[in-house]
Design a protein around this motif. Structure first.
Motif, PDB file in Angstrom:
ATOM      1  N   THR A   5      15.967 -21.876  -1.638  1.00 42.94           N
ATOM      2  CA  THR A   5      14.835 -21.133  -1.011  1.00 42.94           C
ATOM      3  C   THR A   5      15.240 -21.276   0.523  1.00 42.94           C
ATOM      4  O   THR A   5      15.485 -21.896   1.140  1.00 42.94           O
ATOM      5  CB  THR A   5      13.372 -21.797  -1.192  1.00 42.94           C
ATOM      6  N   THR A   6      15.025 -19.892   1.087  1.00 41.96           N
ATOM      7  CA  THR A   6      15.434 -19.601   2.507  1.00 41.96           C
ATOM      8  C   THR A   6      14.201 -18.766   2.914  1.00 41.96           C
ATOM      9  O   THR A   6      13.754 -17.551   2.528  1.00 41.96           O
ATOM     10  CB  THR A   6      16.767 -18.797   2.821  1.00 41.96           C
ATOM     11  N   ARG A   7      13.423 -19.297   4.142  1.00 40.42           N
ATOM     12  CA  ARG A   7      12.348 -18.653   4.728  1.00 40.42           C
ATOM     13  C   ARG A   7      11.411 -18.026   3.578  1.00 40.42           C
ATOM     14  O   ARG A   7      11.063 -16.967   3.883  1.00 40.42           O
ATOM     15  CB  ARG A   7      12.960 -17.398   5.583  1.00 40.42           C
ATOM     16  N   ALA A   8      10.938 -18.861   2.755  1.00 40.09           N
ATOM     17  CA  ALA A   8       9.950 -18.556   1.670  1.00 40.09           C
ATOM     18  C   ALA A   8      10.520 -17.615   0.658  1.00 40.09           C
ATOM     19  O   ALA A   8       9.739 -16.846  -0.245  1.00 40.09           O
ATOM     20  CB  ALA A   8       8.765 -18.305   2.199  1.00 40.09           C
ATOM     21  N   ILE A   9      11.866 -17.343   0.447  1.00 37.85           N
ATOM     22  CA  ILE A   9      12.299 -16.623  -0.561  1.00 37.85           C
ATOM     23  C   ILE A   9      13.011 -17.307  -1.330  1.00 37.85           C
ATOM     24  O   ILE A   9      13.925 -18.052  -0.953  1.00 37.85           O
ATOM     25  CB  ILE A   9      13.094 -15.178   0.162  1.00 37.85           C
ATOM     26  N   ARG A  10      12.781 -17.717  -2.713  1.00 39.30           N
ATOM     27  CA  ARG A  10      13.474 -18.167  -3.694  1.00 39.30           C
ATOM     28  C   ARG A  10      14.197 -17.531  -4.526  1.00 39.30           C
ATOM     29  O   ARG A  10      13.801 -16.387  -5.132  1.00 39.30           O
ATOM     30  CB  ARG A  10      12.505 -18.904  -4.326  1.00 39.30           C
ATOM     31  N   VAL A  11      15.537 -17.717  -4.589  1.00 36.77           N
ATOM     32  CA  VAL A  11      16.554 -16.936  -5.383  1.00 36.77           C
ATOM     33  C   VAL A  11      16.935 -18.211  -6.586  1.00 36.77           C
ATOM     34  O   VAL A  11      17.468 -19.255  -6.141  1.00 36.77           O
ATOM     35  CB  VAL A  11      17.681 -16.766  -4.521  1.00 36.77           C
ATOM     36  N   GLU A  38      12.010 -14.338  -5.444  1.00 35.82           N
ATOM     37  CA  GLU A  38      10.649 -14.512  -5.440  1.00 35.82           C
ATOM     38  C   GLU A  38      10.083 -14.543  -3.999  1.00 35.82           C
ATOM     39  O   GLU A  38      10.921 -15.379  -3.044  1.00 35.82           O
ATOM     40  CB  GLU A  38      10.093 -15.550  -6.330  1.00 35.82           C
ATOM     41  N   ASN A  39       9.214 -13.820  -3.550  1.00 36.73           N
ATOM     42  CA  ASN A  39       8.740 -13.948  -2.327  1.00 36.73           C
ATOM     43  C   ASN A  39       7.470 -14.816  -2.346  1.00 36.73           C
ATOM     44  O   ASN A  39       6.369 -14.703  -2.555  1.00 36.73           O
ATOM     45  CB  ASN A  39       8.182 -12.613  -1.852  1.00 36.73           C
ATOM     46  N   GLN A  42       4.377 -14.867   3.161  1.00 37.61           N
ATOM     47  CA  GLN A  42       2.963 -14.184   3.275  1.00 37.61           C
ATOM     48  C   GLN A  42       3.490 -12.835   4.002  1.00 37.61           C
ATOM     49  O   GLN A  42       2.638 -11.996   4.446  1.00 37.61           O
ATOM     50  CB  GLN A  42       2.279 -14.858   4.522  1.00 37.61           C
ATOM     51  N   GLU A  43       4.972 -12.444   4.128  1.00 37.99           N
ATOM     52  CA  GLU A  43       5.137 -11.226   4.882  1.00 37.99           C
ATOM     53  C   GLU A  43       6.045 -10.218   3.716  1.00 37.99           C
ATOM     54  O   GLU A  43       6.691 -10.847   2.608  1.00 37.99           O
ATOM     55  CB  GLU A  43       5.913 -11.407   5.927  1.00 37.99           C
ATOM     56  N   VAL A  44       5.710  -8.887   3.827  1.00 35.71           N
ATOM     57  CA  VAL A  44       6.615  -8.026   2.875  1.00 35.71           C
ATOM     58  C   VAL A  44       7.909  -7.761   3.255  1.00 35.71           C
ATOM     59  O   VAL A  44       8.337  -7.988   4.490  1.00 35.71           O
ATOM     60  CB  VAL A  44       6.068  -6.603   3.000  1.00 35.71           C
ATOM     61  N   VAL A  45       9.180  -8.054   2.349  1.00 32.50           N
ATOM     62  CA  VAL A  45      10.299  -8.107   2.873  1.00 32.50           C
ATOM     63  C   VAL A  45      11.201  -6.938   1.740  1.00 32.50           C
ATOM     64  O   VAL A  45      10.471  -6.702   0.810  1.00 32.50           O
ATOM     65  CB  VAL A  45      10.841  -9.412   2.511  1.00 32.50           C
ATOM     66  N   GLN A  46      12.103  -6.380   2.244  1.00 33.53           N
ATOM     67  CA  GLN A  46      12.775  -5.490   1.482  1.00 33.53           C
ATOM     68  C   GLN A  46      14.424  -5.991   1.325  1.00 33.53           C
ATOM     69  O   GLN A  46      14.967  -6.410   2.580  1.00 33.53           O
ATOM     70  CB  GLN A  46      12.996  -4.184   2.071  1.00 33.53           C
ATOM     71  N   LEU A  47      14.695  -6.107   0.312  1.00 36.64           N
ATOM     72  CA  LEU A  47      16.261  -6.389   0.224  1.00 36.64           C
ATOM     73  C   LEU A  47      17.258  -5.276   0.734  1.00 36.64           C
ATOM     74  O   LEU A  47      17.060  -4.296  -0.060  1.00 36.64           O
ATOM     75  CB  LEU A  47      16.611  -6.939  -1.159  1.00 36.64           C
ATOM     76  N   MET A  48      18.008  -5.495   1.571  1.00 35.88           N
ATOM     77  CA  MET A  48      18.559  -4.251   2.329  1.00 35.88           C
ATOM     78  C   MET A  48      20.422  -4.458   1.713  1.00 35.88           C
ATOM     79  O   MET A  48      20.825  -3.265   1.334  1.00 35.88           O
ATOM     80  CB  MET A  48      18.649  -4.398   3.698  1.00 35.88           C
ATOM     81  N   THR A  49      20.914  -5.480   2.026  1.00 33.77           N
ATOM     82  CA  THR A  49      22.506  -5.743   1.462  1.00 33.77           C
ATOM     83  C   THR A  49      22.537  -6.849   0.787  1.00 33.77           C
ATOM     84  O   THR A  49      21.886  -7.869   0.939  1.00 33.77           O
ATOM     85  CB  THR A  49      23.173  -5.558   2.609  1.00 33.77           C
ATOM     86  N   ARG A  50      23.900  -6.937   0.297  1.00 29.14           N
ATOM     87  CA  ARG A  50      24.251  -8.009  -0.554  1.00 29.14           C
ATOM     88  C   ARG A  50      25.491  -8.734  -0.073  1.00 29.14           C
ATOM     89  O   ARG A  50      26.249  -7.762   0.535  1.00 29.14           O
ATOM     90  CB  ARG A  50      24.229  -8.000  -1.916  1.00 29.14           C
ATOM     91  N   TYR A  51      26.047  -9.866  -0.235  1.00 31.22           N
ATOM     92  CA  TYR A  51      27.255 -10.379   0.154  1.00 31.22           C
ATOM     93  C   TYR A  51      27.447 -11.410  -0.779  1.00 31.22           C
ATOM     94  O   TYR A  51      26.982 -12.127  -1.052  1.00 31.22           O
ATOM     95  CB  TYR A  51      27.225 -10.913   1.615  1.00 31.22           C
ATOM     96  N   TRP A  52      28.930 -11.361  -1.461  1.00 30.71           N
ATOM     97  CA  TRP A  52      29.265 -12.177  -2.443  1.00 30.71           C
ATOM     98  C   TRP A  52      30.706 -12.921  -2.011  1.00 30.71           C
ATOM     99  O   TRP A  52      31.692 -11.973  -1.512  1.00 30.71           O
ATOM    100  CB  TRP A  52      29.362 -11.808  -3.783  1.00 30.71           C
ATOM    101  N   LYS A  53      30.904 -14.194  -2.294  1.00 31.29           N
ATOM    102  CA  LYS A  53      32.229 -14.777  -2.345  1.00 31.29           C
ATOM    103  C   LYS A  53      32.387 -15.414  -3.476  1.00 31.29           C
ATOM    104  O   LYS A  53      31.955 -15.963  -3.976  1.00 31.29           O
ATOM    105  CB  LYS A  53      32.262 -15.863  -0.929  1.00 31.29           C
ATOM    106  N   ILE A  54      33.577 -14.778  -3.961  1.00 34.05           N
ATOM    107  CA  ILE A  54      33.887 -14.947  -5.520  1.00 34.05           C
ATOM    108  C   ILE A  54      35.286 -15.731  -5.493  1.00 34.05           C
ATOM    109  O   ILE A  54      36.099 -15.373  -5.054  1.00 34.05           O
ATOM    110  CB  ILE A  54      33.979 -13.842  -6.752  1.00 34.05           C
TER     111      ILE A  54
END
Length: 130
Positions: A5-11, A38-39, A42-54
């Motif tokens: 969880t980062t800043r109330a966003i759980r992945v 999962e949000n 209390q704020e609306v968020v939009q996922l803009m970009t992704r980054y992966w290191k494989i």
């Protein structure tokens, strides 16, 4: 299952080895991974970009960057969740993935959400990472 969880966003990530799509004799191993975002805030968020290191079992790295996930840039209101499944092939029977999403609040603030490191393991791996 892995979660962070980062800043109330759980992945939450659940990887699965795909035996039927892999050909070990040709050094081709495939995993699916299901991610739930999962949000919890209390704020609306939009996922803009992704980054992966494989990273494969030999320590070779590949980086992937792009807009959104599976062709979408989901908006998550407080209490909402977004789930998707994607995949990753490797030339080795195990590896690790880690990454981040860049999110934007409705006020235009950008911030990164960490995706927990997760193991890609197959029954062909000599050593288990997890």
């Amino acid at each position: 299952m892995y979660d962070k969880t980062t800043r109330a966003i759980r992945v939450t990530v659940t990887p699965t080895f795909l035996e039927d799509q892999s050909t070990p004799e040709e050094h081709y191993f495939v995993w699916a991974y299901t991610i739930v975002i999962e949000n919890l805030g209390q704020e609306v968020v939009q996922l803009m970009t992704r980054y992966w290191k494989i990273t494969d079992a030999l320590g070779r790295h590949q980086e992937v960057r792009g807009e959104g996930v599976v062709g979408e840039q989901p908006v998550l209101h407080p209490g909402e969740r977004f789930e998707y499944t994607s995949g990753a092939p490797l030339p080795t029977p195990s590896g690790i993935m880690v990454g981040s999403y860049q999110m934007e609040t409705s006020s235009g603030e950008m911030f990164n959400v960490e995706i927990p490191a997760f193991a890609l393991e197959s029954p062909y791996a000599k050593t288990r990472l997890h």
